[in-house]
Write an enzyme that holds these catalytic residues in place. Structure first.
Site, PDB file in Angstrom:
ATOM      1  CG  ASP A  38      -1.549   1.273   1.513  1.00 15.69           C
ATOM      2  OD1 ASP A  38      -2.254   1.756   0.608  1.00 15.69           O
ATOM      3  OD2 ASP A  38      -1.363   1.842   2.619  1.00 15.69           O
ATOM      4  CG  ASP A  59      -1.237   7.536   0.215  1.00 18.49           C
ATOM      5  OD1 ASP A  59      -0.196   8.155  -0.034  1.00 18.49           O
ATOM      6  OD2 ASP A  59      -2.169   7.408  -0.617  1.00 18.49           O
TER       7      ASP A  59
HETATM    8 MG    MG Z   1      -2.808   3.209   3.563  1.00 17.76          MG
END
Ligand code: MG
Ligand code: ZN
Length: 195
Positions: free
Chosen positions: A7, A9
């Site tokens: 992922d 962010d």
């Molecule tokens: Mg995230």
């Protein structure tokens, strides 16, 4: 081939909501060391990210070109090359008509992971998904990967179900990389709980 799906962010970089300015992109502490360890262990590194800011009209899809470029540069400083960057531009309540759909690629759906696996000949059962919320974990589990949750405070709803249980919970990306290294040294005795 095997992969680690990251992922973006809150996992690889510090979470600045809807940010597309390369100057405001900061890697999480220990992230470079983590991707170096994983790349050295022959994992292809992918970024898998929901980018509903496109559907919401906050920024154009083209803005992600510079984001990807900057991330590639940051990883390159550690000698790591990013295999690919996959994003979901959709959101069902978006305002940009073409992206305002209920898609199969917005996490917790596994669409991006499946696409990456197909396009890069990745064996999903030898691969890992790492994220900071349970939607990342669910996407990884449904795709057939093993999963690691970075519990850094970004998950705050904790809607647990069988498909949302991570295999491991750690504090940061470096710990996640260490878990993967350790699992490679001693393969799991049990089958994946979700398989
Ligand atoms: Mg995230
Ligand atoms: Zn999508």
């Amino acid at each position: 081939m095997k992969a680690v799906f990251l992922d973006k962010d809150g996992t690889l970089i510090e979470d600045v909501p809807y940010n597309i300015d390369p100057d405001r992109i900061r890697l999480c502490a220990g992230a470079l060391e983590a991707v170096q360890m994983l790349a050295a262990a022959d994992y292809q590194i992918f970024i898998i990210t929901n980018q509903s800011g496109i559907a919401r009209g906050y920024f154009p899809e083209s803005a992600l070109i510079n984001v990807e470029k900057h991330l590639r540069q940051l990883l390159a400083t550690a000698g790591v090359s990013l295999a690919s960057f996959y994003y979901c531009p959709h959101h069902p309540q978006g305002v940009i008509t073409e992206f305002a759909i209920d898609c199969d690629c917005r996490k917790p759906n596994p669409g991006l992971l499946k696409k990456a696996a197909k396009e890069h000949s990745i064996k999903l059962d030898r691969s890992w998904m790492i994220g900071d919320i349970l939607n990342d974990i669910e996407a990884g589990n449904i795709a057939g990967c093993r999963t690691i949750l970075i519990d850094n405070g970004n998950e705050n709803e904790w809607q647990i179900s069988r498909s949302r249980l991570p295999n491991f919970i750690v504090n940061n990306l470096r710990e996640a990389a260490a878990v993967i290294m350790a699992s490679d040294r001693s393969p799991p005795q049990k089958k994946h709980p979700y398989s």
